[in-house]
Design a protein around this motif. Structure first.
Motif: not given
Ligand SMILES: Cc1cc2nc3c(=O)[nH]c(=O)nc-3n(C[C@H](O)[C@H](O)[C@H](O)COP(=O)(O)O)c2cc1C
Length: 175
Positions: A23, A52-53, A55-56, A65, A68-69, A84, A98, A111-113, A115
């Motif tokens: 992101t 990303h919300s 797929i929230r 979250f 996370l942020w 998700n 993340v 940012y990078h995730s 999973r």
């Protein structure tokens, strides 16, 4: 998408697969790999530029979250269990790593995730009950703000009780 009702059907992905997305600083998706698109049932054009919300899942406590942020914006990595939803309302559990990415001056640029498949035993015995509890605490007060404050307090109390920082707590679960 969010008005498509949830189906209650769980989806699974391969142990060797990694669901990847990146992101910008605001959390808008700039990259999603094929595994991401396949499990969530989206085409690339439908996710690029979106948050990303999309797929929230409503079962996720907001305090996770928030943590996370707060963590990635402070320049640190974080591990988190996340459920998700797919475009069609199915759901899938992930164990997310993340990370912030930096430029040559050390400024955060994206940012990078990554999973992976989560440990089922940990999910069932620890995460699902914990998230259910946090969600109930969060939903009890009339205002969203008070709800978030209450669930943040609850998670802080739990960590204090265990004498662990959030990342130590998650690492303990994963051990
Ligand atoms: C790199 C990155 C990956 C993320 N991945 C997810 C994800 O897979 N699912 C999710 O619901 N939120 C994810 N988030 C968090 C979302 O940005 C957002 O905080 C969350 O969906 C809650 O949205 P809301 O506050 O609009 O309800 C991610 C954030 C970042 C920075």
């Amino acid at each position: 998408m969010r008005d498509v009702p949830l189906t209650g059907v769980e989806r699974f992905f391969d142990d060797n697969d990694i669901i990847v997305s990146k992101t910008d600083l605001k959390g808008r998706i700039t990259y999603a790999n094929q595994v991401f698109l396949k499990i969530a049932d989206f085409r690339e054009a439908e996710v690029l530029g979106e948050p990303h919300s999309i797929i929230r899942h409503p079962d996720m406590p907001r305090c996770i979250f928030k943590t996370l942020w707060d963590t990635v914006q402070a320049g640190h990595e974080i591990y988190a269990y996340v459920v998700n939803r797919t475009k069609g309302g199915d759901h899938y559990w992930v164990y997310a790593h993340v990370t912030p990415s930096f430029d040559a001056q050390g400024r955060i640029v994206s940012y990078h995730s990554n999973r992976r498949v989560p440990d089922r035993a940990i999910l069932e015995s620890q995460i699902i009950p914990l998230y259910r509890q946090l969600k109930a605490i969060e939903d009890a007060p009339a205002s969203r703000k008070d709800g978030l404050a209450a669930s943040e307090r609850a998670i802080a109390d739990l960590l204090a009780e265990k004498g662990l920082a959030y990342d130590e707590f998650v690492a303990t679960l994963a051990a």
